[in-house]
Design a protein around this motif. Structure first.
Motif, mmCIF file in Angstrom:
data_model
loop_
_atom_site.group_PDB
_atom_site.id
_atom_site.type_symbol
_atom_site.label_atom_id
_atom_site.label_comp_id
_atom_site.label_asym_id
_atom_site.label_seq_id
_atom_site.Cartn_x
_atom_site.Cartn_y
_atom_site.Cartn_z
ATOM 1 N N SER A 53 10.203 2.897 -2.319
ATOM 2 C CA SER A 53 11.551 2.926 -1.748
ATOM 3 C C SER A 53 11.512 3.302 -0.269
ATOM 4 O O SER A 53 12.313 2.808 0.537
ATOM 5 N N ILE A 54 10.571 4.151 0.117
ATOM 6 C CA ILE A 54 10.412 4.492 1.533
ATOM 7 C C ILE A 54 9.842 3.298 2.283
ATOM 8 O O ILE A 54 10.278 2.970 3.394
ATOM 9 N N ARG A 55 8.867 2.630 1.676
ATOM 10 C CA ARG A 55 8.307 1.418 2.303
ATOM 11 C C ARG A 55 9.397 0.392 2.553
ATOM 12 O O ARG A 55 9.498 -0.188 3.647
ATOM 13 N N ALA A 56 10.248 0.173 1.550
ATOM 14 C CA ALA A 56 11.301 -0.838 1.676
ATOM 15 C C ALA A 56 12.318 -0.446 2.746
ATOM 16 O O ALA A 56 12.786 -1.294 3.523
ATOM 17 N N ALA A 57 12.673 0.833 2.807
ATOM 18 C CA ALA A 57 13.643 1.288 3.804
ATOM 19 C C ALA A 57 13.104 1.100 5.212
ATOM 20 O O ALA A 57 13.834 0.670 6.121
ATOM 21 N N CYS A 58 11.833 1.400 5.399
ATOM 22 C CA CYS A 58 11.226 1.219 6.723
ATOM 23 C C CYS A 58 11.138 -0.261 7.088
ATOM 24 O O CYS A 58 11.456 -0.656 8.217
ATOM 25 N N ALA A 59 10.709 -1.070 6.129
ATOM 26 C CA ALA A 59 10.586 -2.510 6.380
ATOM 27 C C ALA A 59 11.923 -3.123 6.759
ATOM 28 O O ALA A 59 11.998 -4.004 7.624
ATOM 29 N N ALA A 60 12.996 -2.629 6.155
ATOM 30 C CA ALA A 60 14.329 -3.163 6.447
ATOM 31 C C ALA A 60 14.763 -2.875 7.876
ATOM 32 O O ALA A 60 15.643 -3.556 8.413
ATOM 33 N N HIS A 61 14.137 -1.874 8.497
ATOM 34 C CA HIS A 61 14.503 -1.513 9.869
ATOM 35 C C HIS A 61 13.364 -1.769 10.856
ATOM 36 O O HIS A 61 13.378 -1.260 11.977
ATOM 37 N N GLY A 62 12.377 -2.547 10.439
ATOM 38 C CA GLY A 62 11.306 -2.935 11.354
ATOM 39 C C GLY A 62 10.316 -1.840 11.687
ATOM 40 O O GLY A 62 9.657 -1.897 12.728
ATOM 41 N N VAL A 63 10.196 -0.832 10.809
ATOM 42 C CA VAL A 63 9.257 0.269 11.035
ATOM 43 C C VAL A 63 7.965 -0.013 10.280
ATOM 44 O O VAL A 63 7.992 -0.332 9.092
ATOM 45 N N GLU A 64 6.843 0.096 10.968
ATOM 46 C CA GLU A 64 5.551 -0.160 10.338
ATOM 47 C C GLU A 64 5.248 0.896 9.281
ATOM 48 O O GLU A 64 5.482 2.093 9.484
ATOM 49 N N VAL A 65 4.713 0.444 8.142
ATOM 50 C CA VAL A 65 4.410 1.332 7.024
ATOM 51 C C VAL A 65 2.985 1.091 6.545
ATOM 52 O O VAL A 65 2.502 -0.045 6.555
ATOM 53 N N CYS A 66 2.330 2.162 6.131
ATOM 54 C CA CYS A 66 1.033 2.041 5.469
ATOM 55 C C CYS A 66 1.116 2.797 4.153
ATOM 56 O O CYS A 66 1.436 3.990 4.132
ATOM 57 N N MET A 67 0.883 2.101 3.050
ATOM 58 C CA MET A 67 0.919 2.739 1.731
ATOM 59 C C MET A 67 -0.375 3.529 1.511
ATOM 60 O O MET A 67 -1.457 3.099 1.909
ATOM 61 N N THR A 68 -0.239 4.686 0.874
ATOM 62 C CA THR A 68 -1.383 5.565 0.642
ATOM 63 C C THR A 68 -1.457 5.959 -0.828
ATOM 64 O O THR A 68 -0.547 5.691 -1.606
ATOM 65 N N ARG A 69 -2.531 6.656 -1.150
ATOM 66 C CA ARG A 69 -2.657 7.218 -2.490
ATOM 67 C C ARG A 69 -1.572 8.264 -2.701
ATOM 68 O O ARG A 69 -1.026 8.828 -1.751
ATOM 69 N N SER A 70 -1.309 8.575 -3.956
ATOM 70 C CA SER A 70 -0.250 9.535 -4.264
ATOM 71 C C SER A 70 -0.776 10.943 -4.509
ATOM 72 O O SER A 70 0.012 11.877 -4.701
ATOM 73 N N ASP A 71 -2.107 11.113 -4.476
ATOM 74 C CA ASP A 71 -2.678 12.404 -4.875
ATOM 75 C C ASP A 71 -3.135 13.268 -3.703
ATOM 76 O O ASP A 71 -3.916 14.198 -3.873
ATOM 77 N N HIS A 72 -2.645 12.984 -2.497
ATOM 78 C CA HIS A 72 -3.074 13.775 -1.352
ATOM 79 C C HIS A 72 -2.488 15.186 -1.410
ATOM 80 O O HIS A 72 -1.284 15.357 -1.650
ATOM 81 N N PRO A 73 -3.315 16.210 -1.156
ATOM 82 C CA PRO A 73 -2.801 17.584 -1.194
ATOM 83 C C PRO A 73 -1.970 17.968 0.014
ATOM 84 O O PRO A 73 -1.228 18.954 -0.020
#
Length: 251
Positions: A53-73
């Protein structure tokens, strides 16, 4: 000096669930943060997230996104993954900007990045404290510097302790005594950013609950840019959110 800004953004928040997507004048908070970062002169601004949902919100406003793992401390581990994914060179400068700082001064990002050198791989910021209540507040992190503007120590305690002044009174700050409040903005060389997650935890950070003490404990220099005044507060609570929403509503 060229630098990039990476904004770690997680959807979960104990005090404010869904915080990165909170509406600020018609745009999600994380987008507002990215837009503010873009004003710093950064060569690139990237949101690092594990939530679609964060990726989609950024993409809708032209903000570059990089998806990461979910287990980062931590957010630092998350941006380190992004830097690896982008294959950034070792001498690239990366600024770590939290996703709840929509009113951050863009110039502060550039000033923090400018502190990085071949001998100082990490930098942060601070500002003078003039309020005695903040000086004694353990939620306000203080820092003391050496003659070269590098951090000697970070603490929740009142440092440096003014022995004679506080012996007389703790109701006000002694004349000429100006402690420094730490600002949670960081810059790193990419070489050190990749090393940082591998550093073993230190007993100091466990005592103070301050992760940056791990860096000092391992003997790594942290440069500190001192700005004249406190930056605008970030968004941690519903009250903070209402304040920032009012700001954008008034524009």
């Amino acid at each position: 000096m060229a630098f990039i800004v990476i904004i770690p953004a997680r959807l979960a928040s104990t005090r404010l669930p869904g915080k990165p997507l909170a509406d600020l004048g018609g745009k999600p908070m994380v987008v507002r943060v990215a837009e503010q970062a873009a004003l710093s002169g950064a060569a690139r601004v990237i949101v690092a997230t594990d939530h679609d949902s964060i990726r989609a919100a950024c993409a809708a406003h032209g903000v570059e996104v990089c998806m990461t793992r979910s287990d980062h401390p931590s957010g630092t581990d998350r941006i380190a993954e992004v830097a690896r994914t982008l294959a950034l060179p070792p001498d690239a400068i990366v600024v770590n900007l939290q996703g709840d700082e929509p009113l951050i001064d863009p110039g502060l990002l550039a000033a923090c990045a400018a502190q990085i050198s071949s001998t100082v791989p990490m930098a942060t910021c601070a500002h003078p404290l003039h309020d005695v209540l903040e000086a004694f507040n353990p939620n306000v992190v203080k820092v003391v510097l050496d003659k070269n503007g590098r951090a000697l120590y970070f603490s929740r305690a009142t440092i440096p302790w003014h022995r004679d002044g506080f012996a007389q009174s703790k109701d006000s700050l002694p004349a000429g005594y100006v402690p420094l409040r730490h600002i949670g903005l960081y810059a790193y060389s990419n070489a050190f950013l990749q090393t940082y997650p591998t550093l073993s935890a230190s007993p100091l950070e466990a005592i103070e609950a301050l992760e940056q003490l791990r860096v000092l404990w391992h003997g790594v220099a942290i440069a500190v840019h001192v700005t004249d005044s406190a930056p605008a507060a970030g968004v941690d609570t519903p009250e903070d959110l209402a304040r920032v929403q009012a700001h954008y509503g008034a524009l």
